[in-house]
Design an enzyme around this catalytic site. Sequence first.
Site, mmCIF file in Angstrom:
data_model
loop_
_atom_site.group_PDB
_atom_site.id
_atom_site.type_symbol
_atom_site.label_atom_id
_atom_site.label_comp_id
_atom_site.label_asym_id
_atom_site.label_seq_id
_atom_site.Cartn_x
_atom_site.Cartn_y
_atom_site.Cartn_z
ATOM 1 C CB SER A 133 -0.889 0.015 1.248
ATOM 2 O OG SER A 133 -1.597 1.239 1.369
ATOM 3 C CE1 TYR A 146 -3.985 -2.184 5.188
ATOM 4 C CE2 TYR A 146 -3.544 0.077 4.528
ATOM 5 C CZ TYR A 146 -3.770 -1.243 4.198
ATOM 6 O OH TYR A 146 -3.762 -1.624 2.879
#
Length: 284
Positions: A133, A146
Amino acid sequence: MSKKTVLITGAGSGFGRETAFLLAKKGFDVIATTEIIAQVQTLKNEAHALGLTLQVEKLDITDENDRLRAAQWSIDVLINNAGISEGGAVVDLPEDKLRRQFEVNVFGTILLTQLFARQFIEKKQGKIVFISSVAGITTDPFAGAYSASKHALEGFAEALNTELQEFGVQVATVNPGPILTGFNDRMFESWTHWWPEDKLDTVFDYQEIAFPHEQFHPYQVSEVIARVVSGEITQYRNVVPEEIIEGTQQQMNEVWSRQVTEKASRHPLVQKAYEIDPETPNGR
């Protein structure tokens, strides 16, 4: 040349599902795996409706038995796509949610990768693709857990890239930015599943905040993953979409000149989280 076999984790929805379908259309033998058994038949039915043939299997990457069973399959490419997101400020996140974030995104992913890396080493070929990501190379407020898990994954990927080079094993990352799949917005709703006592004394009001970025159409991500798998793209790191690459690099470089905060003030991204509506699309 024989068809290559690709294993993709977390194929029950989102990028995983679309990538599984796209690779099958391109002629790859695809083993599409889902976290729970109930997703298997649904994915089979969806593939059948599109005229595609997939091998669909249940694979919970945090389950050792599932990992060992999967390791019996002979594959050419491993796509580590399975992942979860736990939203919340670092100061507010409950311990069980924090630990679960790392169990799935880091430990489950790497323990599965170890098994297939050994298979690839023995064959002197193979490819490992981490669906990381932009959060693995930058960090936003309320996504610290995250982001930290993806930063950890980036560290493992970097190490594997250098360690496996002599065995002919390729490693690459795909780093999606703010993509409108619902994943980011659900992350900012995960606080609703905290235990009641964990909601009592939070620093931030999670009913009032949302993912602080406009989001792009998701089709671009599966296209890039497929091109990395096929070898059409040979870059190690692949940020999607292209429009955010320059801003991402600037955000990474800003750390080197950042000064320690001396005056109390709300960060602009924190403020934006209070102002933006959930699922706001990017106009470009």
